[in-house]
Design a protein around this motif. Sequence first.
Motif, PDB file in Angstrom:
ATOM      1  N   ALA A   3     -83.807  15.297   5.045  1.00 40.62           N
ATOM      2  CA  ALA A   3     -85.359  16.041   5.006  1.00 40.62           C
ATOM      3  C   ALA A   3     -85.864  16.364   5.755  1.00 40.62           C
ATOM      4  CB  ALA A   3     -85.846  15.248   3.960  1.00 40.62           C
ATOM      5  N   ARG A   5     -84.112  19.326   7.563  1.00 41.44           N
ATOM      6  CA  ARG A   5     -84.587  20.301   6.424  1.00 41.44           C
ATOM      7  C   ARG A   5     -85.930  21.213   6.361  1.00 41.44           C
ATOM      8  NH1 ARG A   5     -81.320  18.265   2.269  1.00 41.44           N
ATOM      9  NH2 ARG A   5     -83.529  16.733   1.444  1.00 41.44           N
ATOM     10  N   PRO A  26     -68.686  24.767  -5.392  1.00 41.45           N
ATOM     11  CA  PRO A  26     -69.501  24.899  -5.406  1.00 41.45           C
ATOM     12  C   PRO A  26     -70.760  23.924  -4.794  1.00 41.45           C
ATOM     13  CG  PRO A  26     -67.298  23.630  -6.955  1.00 41.45           C
ATOM     14  CD  PRO A  26     -67.430  24.365  -5.758  1.00 41.45           C
ATOM     15  N   LEU A  27     -69.910  23.208  -4.132  1.00 36.91           N
ATOM     16  CA  LEU A  27     -70.707  22.326  -2.819  1.00 36.91           C
ATOM     17  C   LEU A  27     -71.606  23.246  -2.190  1.00 36.91           C
ATOM     18  CD1 LEU A  27     -72.099  19.616  -1.656  1.00 36.91           C
ATOM     19  CD2 LEU A  27     -70.073  19.767   0.052  1.00 36.91           C
ATOM     20  N   MET A  67     -74.379  24.768  -4.074  1.00 32.87           N
ATOM     21  CA  MET A  67     -75.656  23.895  -4.136  1.00 32.87           C
ATOM     22  C   MET A  67     -76.576  24.182  -3.164  1.00 32.87           C
ATOM     23  SD  MET A  67     -77.336  22.036  -6.144  1.00 32.87           S
ATOM     24  CE  MET A  67     -76.888  21.175  -7.255  1.00 32.87           C
ATOM     25  N   ARG A 106     -76.831   6.994  -0.585  1.00 32.54           N
ATOM     26  CA  ARG A 106     -76.870   8.192  -0.651  1.00 32.54           C
ATOM     27  C   ARG A 106     -74.917   8.507  -1.338  1.00 32.54           C
ATOM     28  NH1 ARG A 106     -80.808   8.070   0.509  1.00 32.54           N
ATOM     29  NH2 ARG A 106     -82.119   9.618   1.656  1.00 32.54           N
ATOM     30  N   ILE A 132     -70.052  12.651  -0.290  1.00 33.65           N
ATOM     31  CA  ILE A 132     -69.030  13.489  -0.816  1.00 33.65           C
ATOM     32  C   ILE A 132     -67.569  13.585  -0.220  1.00 33.65           C
ATOM     33  CG2 ILE A 132     -69.993  16.358  -0.061  1.00 33.65           C
ATOM     34  CD1 ILE A 132     -72.840  15.347  -0.629  1.00 33.65           C
ATOM     35  N   ASP A 161     -68.609  16.880  -5.866  1.00 33.14           N
ATOM     36  CA  ASP A 161     -69.503  16.851  -4.283  1.00 33.14           C
ATOM     37  C   ASP A 161     -70.916  17.569  -5.399  1.00 33.14           C
ATOM     38  OD1 ASP A 161     -66.388  16.717  -3.037  1.00 33.14           O
ATOM     39  OD2 ASP A 161     -67.567  15.658  -3.736  1.00 33.14           O
ATOM     40  N   ALA A 162     -71.007  18.327  -5.726  1.00 27.38           N
ATOM     41  CA  ALA A 162     -72.611  19.467  -5.572  1.00 27.38           C
ATOM     42  C   ALA A 162     -73.190  18.713  -6.524  1.00 27.38           C
ATOM     43  CB  ALA A 162     -71.782  20.861  -6.748  1.00 27.38           C
ATOM     44  N   ILE A 163     -73.049  17.915  -7.105  1.00 29.67           N
ATOM     45  CA  ILE A 163     -73.969  17.213  -7.912  1.00 29.67           C
ATOM     46  C   ILE A 163     -74.240  15.848  -6.978  1.00 29.67           C
ATOM     47  CG2 ILE A 163     -74.170  15.725 -10.007  1.00 29.67           C
ATOM     48  CD1 ILE A 163     -72.146  17.013 -11.569  1.00 29.67           C
ATOM     49  N   TYR A 189     -74.640  15.821  -3.954  1.00 29.42           N
ATOM     50  CA  TYR A 189     -75.174  16.629  -2.627  1.00 29.42           C
ATOM     51  C   TYR A 189     -76.956  16.916  -3.520  1.00 29.42           C
ATOM     52  CZ  TYR A 189     -77.110  20.341   0.189  1.00 29.42           C
ATOM     53  OH  TYR A 189     -78.490  21.282   0.846  1.00 29.42           O
ATOM     54  N   ALA A 190     -76.898  17.261  -4.783  1.00 27.47           N
ATOM     55  CA  ALA A 190     -77.839  17.843  -5.002  1.00 27.47           C
ATOM     56  C   ALA A 190     -78.642  16.081  -5.385  1.00 27.47           C
ATOM     57  CB  ALA A 190     -77.759  17.793  -6.870  1.00 27.47           C
ATOM     58  N   VAL A 249     -79.981  14.625  -2.225  1.00 26.96           N
ATOM     59  CA  VAL A 249     -81.768  15.858  -1.435  1.00 26.96           C
ATOM     60  C   VAL A 249     -82.253  15.669  -2.542  1.00 26.96           C
ATOM     61  CG1 VAL A 249     -82.442  18.228  -1.944  1.00 26.96           C
ATOM     62  CG2 VAL A 249     -79.913  17.751  -0.841  1.00 26.96           C
ATOM     63  N   SER A 266     -83.862  12.450  -1.447  1.00 25.21           N
ATOM     64  CA  SER A 266     -84.535  12.374   0.466  1.00 25.21           C
ATOM     65  C   SER A 266     -85.539  13.121   0.114  1.00 25.21           C
ATOM     66  CB  SER A 266     -83.493  13.066   1.203  1.00 25.21           C
ATOM     67  OG  SER A 266     -82.702  14.427   1.212  1.00 25.21           O
ATOM     68  N   GLU A 267     -85.398  14.415  -0.692  1.00 24.73           N
ATOM     69  CA  GLU A 267     -86.725  14.641  -0.634  1.00 24.73           C
ATOM     70  C   GLU A 267     -88.316  13.615  -1.430  1.00 24.73           C
ATOM     71  OE1 GLU A 267     -88.254  18.183   0.406  1.00 24.73           O
ATOM     72  OE2 GLU A 267     -86.307  17.564   1.089  1.00 24.73           O
TER      73      GLU A 267
END
Lengths: 125, 429
Positions: free
Chosen positions: A62, A65, A88-89, A92, B40, B43, B51-53, B55-56, B59, B62-63
């Motif tokens: 974070a 980012r 997909p990653l 994303m 976490r 991934i 992996d995308a899910i 990662y989301a 994020v 962490s936000e």
Amino acid sequence: MLATRTASIGLSDDGLVTVRIHDGAHQSLEDARTNLAAASAATAGRRRPLLVDIRTAQPLEAEARHHYMGRTLVDSFSAIALLIEGSPLGRMMGNVYLRVARPGIPAQLFSDEPHAIAWLITHRL
Amino acid sequence: MADHAPPVAPDDSEIRFGRERLAALLVTLEQMASGDAGARLPITAAHDTLDAIAYAVNVLVSELEWAGNRTRKVLEERADELRAAVDSAEARSDALLKAIPDLMFVLQSDGTFVDYHARDPAALFVPPDTFLGKNVRDVLPAGVATLMIDAIDRAGRCADPVVVEYELAMDEPRFFEARIVRMSADRVLSIVREVTESKRAAALNRDLARRLISRQEIERQRMARDLHDDINQRIALINIEIDEIAAGRGSEELGARLRAVNARAREMASDVHRMAYELHPVRLQMLGLVSSLRELCRDASALRGDLQVTFSHEAIPPDVDHEISLCLYRIAQEALSNAAKHSRARHAAVDVRCGEGCILLEIVDTGVGFDPSAVLNSGLGLVSMRERVAVLNGQLAIEAIPGRGTQVRVRIPLEAASGNAGASVAASK
């Protein structure tokens, strides 16, 4: 071409600033500060289009980012193209960056570098 | 025609891998849910949809953590700033309280003492443990308490301070001025200052002025008597001798000259008589205020032929105190004198009336006016007016605009001369 701990930064012949995150590099907040400062310096005082290649980068934490957002982007660059992995990653990661950073300048994701460069050239000042 | 490869069904190892990944994700989600801040989702190198899910979700978590930390940091900085501001304000208040000699009280709107500040505790009417938590009615003498309750009520209903004066019998009678201001919906602040010394000084000044004016009137009376009884009598004798000489044997010319001298002597006697009268108006005591003022107006009109002075009166009692009558007479005399000498007015009006326990005198002329600020402290006549009115606790207002005439208004309480006027409440402990 300038090499930082996590990226290679330079100015292309087309007048674009390029930032290529090293393969598997994990950026700390300090790395983010160094990379953004180097990219701004590479503009040599003119607002230029920016190409950021994160195809092989690790996801950002974070703090890092949030550092890659805001005023510096708008002041130094005229547009940003994110080169992402076509997975997909990768998509994303690109979308998350645009959502969080809200660049304030034209921004687009690409999985193909020539298309990214062609789009950035249209945003040269 | 496109050549598409038929879909390949996953083999057992891929299915097992997928299940293992889901299991690992679930474990980490449980850790996150239980509050593990560093947890976490893993991934893999596959960079696929899972992996995308993952990662989301990472994020998002962490936000949220970042926003929480930032908010906490901002709140802590703000709290530090507020603490510093409070410390600074407290230090300023302490310094102010140390410097201010006045007493301060915080009271509820019903008159209950809540807090106090006294740089000198000896200045308090009663010790703090006697009044804190108590109502003013239980602490102060009845008259003062009623005054304070009324003042607190008024202060609670307006934004401006309410000022009251009162007297308390302490080691000796002492006078205080309280300024009461609303602090909040149900509290007021009362700042109390002792004004005993200034009251005494003012009373001394008034007494001195009264005695000076009285002395002045006595002197005027004496001079009037001397002029009338002595000088005028001698002039009258001279007139008689000159008449006798003029009537005796001698030249016609000598007789005429002597008669002319006699005429001038008679004029002088008349002037002396008038001066004696102006110095001490005997008719004020004999005829009363209304008649004397009426005659004064006639005299002023006669003095300057083109000045017409009108007189009116209403509800004047026959027994107005002599001190008040003399004050009003002198003020009218001075004002009409100024109108005759300086104003070039053609008309003037004098009005005297009683109302609301006071006697009101107004003198208006339609002359050239003057600038009061240029004259007030240097013109002895106006200074004398002010002092005479102050001695009787009255009010004097002079409105004069250059080119637009002059108005002199006097208001004197009818009981002023007896010394009972004043708004203070005297009370004993």
